[in-house]
Write an enzyme that holds these catalytic residues in place. Structure first.
Site, mmCIF file in Angstrom:
data_model
loop_
_atom_site.group_PDB
_atom_site.id
_atom_site.type_symbol
_atom_site.label_atom_id
_atom_site.label_comp_id
_atom_site.label_asym_id
_atom_site.label_seq_id
_atom_site.Cartn_x
_atom_site.Cartn_y
_atom_site.Cartn_z
ATOM 1 N N ASN A 7 6.362 29.259 -20.804
ATOM 2 C CA ASN A 7 6.669 29.654 -22.177
ATOM 3 C C ASN A 7 8.006 30.389 -22.118
ATOM 4 O O ASN A 7 8.059 31.581 -21.774
ATOM 5 C CB ASN A 7 5.561 30.545 -22.740
ATOM 6 C CG ASN A 7 5.820 30.973 -24.174
ATOM 7 O OD1 ASN A 7 6.854 30.668 -24.757
ATOM 8 N ND2 ASN A 7 4.875 31.699 -24.747
ATOM 9 N N ARG A 91 5.496 25.091 -23.456
ATOM 10 C CA ARG A 91 5.252 25.410 -24.854
ATOM 11 C C ARG A 91 6.578 25.213 -25.589
ATOM 12 O O ARG A 91 7.601 25.788 -25.234
ATOM 13 C CB ARG A 91 4.801 26.858 -25.011
ATOM 14 C CG ARG A 91 4.576 27.230 -26.478
ATOM 15 C CD ARG A 91 4.620 28.720 -26.714
ATOM 16 N NE ARG A 91 4.432 29.020 -28.127
ATOM 17 C CZ ARG A 91 4.898 30.110 -28.716
ATOM 18 N NH1 ARG A 91 5.614 30.989 -28.051
ATOM 19 N NH2 ARG A 91 4.680 30.312 -30.005
ATOM 20 N N HIS A 180 1.066 28.279 -34.187
ATOM 21 C CA HIS A 180 -0.140 28.671 -33.435
ATOM 22 C C HIS A 180 -1.116 27.501 -33.293
ATOM 23 O O HIS A 180 -2.317 27.701 -33.068
ATOM 24 C CB HIS A 180 -0.885 29.837 -34.114
ATOM 25 C CG HIS A 180 -0.133 31.129 -34.139
ATOM 26 N ND1 HIS A 180 -0.243 32.018 -35.194
ATOM 27 C CD2 HIS A 180 0.722 31.684 -33.262
ATOM 28 C CE1 HIS A 180 0.524 33.070 -34.966
ATOM 29 N NE2 HIS A 180 1.123 32.891 -33.794
ATOM 30 N N GLY A 212 1.765 38.276 -34.600
ATOM 31 C CA GLY A 212 1.923 37.190 -35.554
ATOM 32 C C GLY A 212 0.531 36.699 -35.925
ATOM 33 O O GLY A 212 -0.353 36.648 -35.060
ATOM 34 N N ARG A 241 5.994 41.236 -40.137
ATOM 35 C CA ARG A 241 6.372 40.220 -41.119
ATOM 36 C C ARG A 241 5.619 40.429 -42.421
ATOM 37 O O ARG A 241 4.448 40.790 -42.420
ATOM 38 C CB ARG A 241 6.075 38.814 -40.585
ATOM 39 C CG ARG A 241 6.891 38.411 -39.361
ATOM 40 C CD ARG A 241 6.485 37.033 -38.886
ATOM 41 N NE ARG A 241 7.107 36.692 -37.624
ATOM 42 C CZ ARG A 241 6.514 36.004 -36.656
ATOM 43 N NH1 ARG A 241 5.268 35.567 -36.819
ATOM 44 N NH2 ARG A 241 7.145 35.719 -35.534
ATOM 45 N N ASP A 283 1.174 48.136 -34.625
ATOM 46 C CA ASP A 283 0.016 47.962 -33.750
ATOM 47 C C ASP A 283 -1.255 48.347 -34.501
ATOM 48 O O ASP A 283 -1.410 49.505 -34.927
ATOM 49 C CB ASP A 283 0.185 48.832 -32.501
ATOM 50 C CG ASP A 283 -0.847 48.539 -31.423
ATOM 51 O OD1 ASP A 283 -2.035 48.390 -31.768
ATOM 52 O OD2 ASP A 283 -0.461 48.472 -30.238
ATOM 53 N N GLU A 334 -9.686 39.410 -31.437
ATOM 54 C CA GLU A 334 -10.598 39.536 -30.308
ATOM 55 C C GLU A 334 -11.052 40.972 -30.068
ATOM 56 O O GLU A 334 -12.146 41.207 -29.565
ATOM 57 C CB GLU A 334 -9.932 39.018 -29.026
ATOM 58 C CG GLU A 334 -9.652 37.526 -29.032
ATOM 59 C CD GLU A 334 -8.747 37.096 -27.884
ATOM 60 O OE1 GLU A 334 -8.740 37.796 -26.845
ATOM 61 O OE2 GLU A 334 -8.030 36.083 -28.025
ATOM 62 N N ASN A 335 -10.209 41.942 -30.437
ATOM 63 C CA ASN A 335 -10.440 43.320 -29.991
ATOM 64 C C ASN A 335 -10.714 44.341 -31.089
ATOM 65 O O ASN A 335 -10.915 45.511 -30.782
ATOM 66 C CB ASN A 335 -9.237 43.793 -29.162
ATOM 67 C CG ASN A 335 -9.033 42.960 -27.915
ATOM 68 O OD1 ASN A 335 -9.931 42.865 -27.091
ATOM 69 N ND2 ASN A 335 -7.871 42.332 -27.784
ATOM 70 N N GLU A 384 -4.180 29.323 -24.827
ATOM 71 C CA GLU A 384 -3.169 28.298 -25.097
ATOM 72 C C GLU A 384 -2.632 27.685 -23.819
ATOM 73 O O GLU A 384 -2.320 26.488 -23.768
ATOM 74 C CB GLU A 384 -2.035 28.908 -25.921
ATOM 75 C CG GLU A 384 -2.485 29.364 -27.305
ATOM 76 C CD GLU A 384 -1.465 30.234 -28.008
ATOM 77 O OE1 GLU A 384 -0.625 29.677 -28.735
ATOM 78 O OE2 GLU A 384 -1.513 31.461 -27.839
#
Length: 405
Positions: A7, A91, A180, A212, A241, A283, A334-335, A384
């Site tokens: 990547n 990627r 994504h 993102g 964003r 964050d 996920e967290n 990914e």
């Protein structure tokens, strides 16, 4: 097959060296600060052996030379000869309308990726540098391009066309592309495996929530809509964003503040989102911490973030004629049990019943709804790199078979 997955960014290269027959990550790492004399390569082997190397790494060629060298290293490596790198998977962010699947890289493919640079000027040039560096350093090793946009290329025209003069689409290819895609593809397929049902029978909403963020409506294995658009700026509120915005607001701000195109671009992409609303951080962990300490702007940022996800769940359930499963993935998805719980509050009318104990449990991959919940909500860590490695191995194997015929 042993596949090196790359990547390549503007000043960094992330890599994983994967054995696709066992899904084992033999080694992984990252080269940071490319172009500087204090660049750092961090390399972690499957057994936990870790090494950091600092030095002058001026370009992607040298960075990938370092990666190959550390894979060959007597003390820290996992191979004895370059020939053990059987393929390289890259990627590539934007495939435009040219690529609806992963492809074996040829000179023609390289040219097509180059043509799509205008659609992704911040990403495709660096992805291309990685490809060209491997072509020079591993000339006999087949390479495959896996595109972020490819999974969304089967969207119906009514889902990707904007309300602009149609001539602008024909002339400049202005349309919804989505991103994504590799992540949405992986977690939707994995959800079908966990649920024990064919993906061709499932209507799945996938939520990739990190710095993102994007969502996708995956109907019977096909992405029929997604939140990101012509660029990754559209859709959900993100770390920095803005997400969805009345376009007239941009003109208004430019007029009032006297901003240039570059400045408004920076405002929308780097100073908005969670950071812009909260004034605290991009964050989510810090946002939630501040919110629980009584910071009202942090609370507002959290609520806006969750509300937009909830709104798209409703929209995509309508677009697919129902929903069977919702998947949360990526860093926040996920967290953050707080985000998952807030998003699903008020969605009981869809048949969603969150089990708080399951939602709060430390398991990485799990179903967080009650047994009698009509719609299953899952948490699935995205992978990914594995998708890129598997695609690469399959395409290279097929090309070898074809060459032998």
């Amino acid at each position: 097959m042993k596949v090196l997955v790359l990547n390549s960014g503007s000043s960094s290269i992330k890599y994983q060296f994967i054995e696709t027959s066992t899904y084992s990550v033999l080694a992984k790492g990252q080269v940071e600060r490319i172009g500087m004399d204090d660049a750092i390569l961090t390399h972690v082997r499957e057994d936990g052996d870790t090494v950091k190397i600092s030095g002058e790494i001026l370009d992607h060629n040298i960075a990938i030379e370092y990666v190959i060298a550390i894979l060959l290293s007597k003390n820290h490596g996992v191979i004895k000869d370059k020939s053990e790198i059987e393929a390289v998977g890259h990627r590539v962010v934007h495939g435009g309308e040219t690529f609806s699947d992963s492809v074996l890289i040829t000179d023609e493919v390289i040219e097509k990726i180059r043509e799509n640079i205008e659609l992704a000027p911040l990403h495709n040039p660096h992805n291309l540098r990685g490809i060209l560096a491997c072509k020079r350093l591993l000339p006999d090793t087949p390479q495959v391009a896996v595109f972020d946009t490819a999974f969304h290329q089967k969207m119906p025209e009514y889902a990707f066309i904007y309300g602009l003069p149609y001539e602008l689409y024909k002339k400049y290819k202005i349309r919804r592309y989505g991103f994504h895609g590799t992540s949405h593809r992986y977690v939707s397929k994995r959800a079908s495996e966990i649920l024990g049902l064919p993906i061709e029978q499932l209507r799945i909403i996938t939520a990739h929530l990190g710095n993102g963020c994007s969502m996708s409506a995956v109907k019977f294995g096909v992405s029929i809509d997604t939140t990101m658009g012509f660029t990754p700026l559209e859709g959900l509120l993100m770390g920095t964003r803005s997400g969805d915005l009345d376009p007239a607001v941009i003109l208004y701000i430019m007029s009032k503040e006297g901003l240039t195109m570059s400045e408004i671009n920076a405002l929308l992409n780097k100073h908005s989102g969670l950071l812009g609303i909260s004034g605290v951080s991009s964050d989510m962990r810090e946002i939630i911490s501040e919110m629980k300490n009584g910071n009202q702007r942090a609370k507002l940022a959290f609520e806006v973030f969750c509300y937009r996800i909830k709104k798209y769940i409703g929209a995509y359930a309508a677009a697919m004629g129902g929903v069977d499963a919702i998947v949360f993935t990526a860093g926040i998805g996920e967290n953050s049990p707080d985000v998952r719980k807030k998003v699903c509050e008020g969605l009981e009318f869809l048949g969603i019943k969150i089990d708080d104990e399951k939602n709060d449990s430390p398991e990485k991959e799990k179903i967080i709804t009650t047994d009698d919940s009509k719609v299953k909500v899952l948490v699935i860590p995205t992978n990914e790199e594995l998708v890129i490695a598997i695609d690469t191995a399959e395409i290279v194997s097929k090309s070898k078979v074809m060459a032998e015929k």
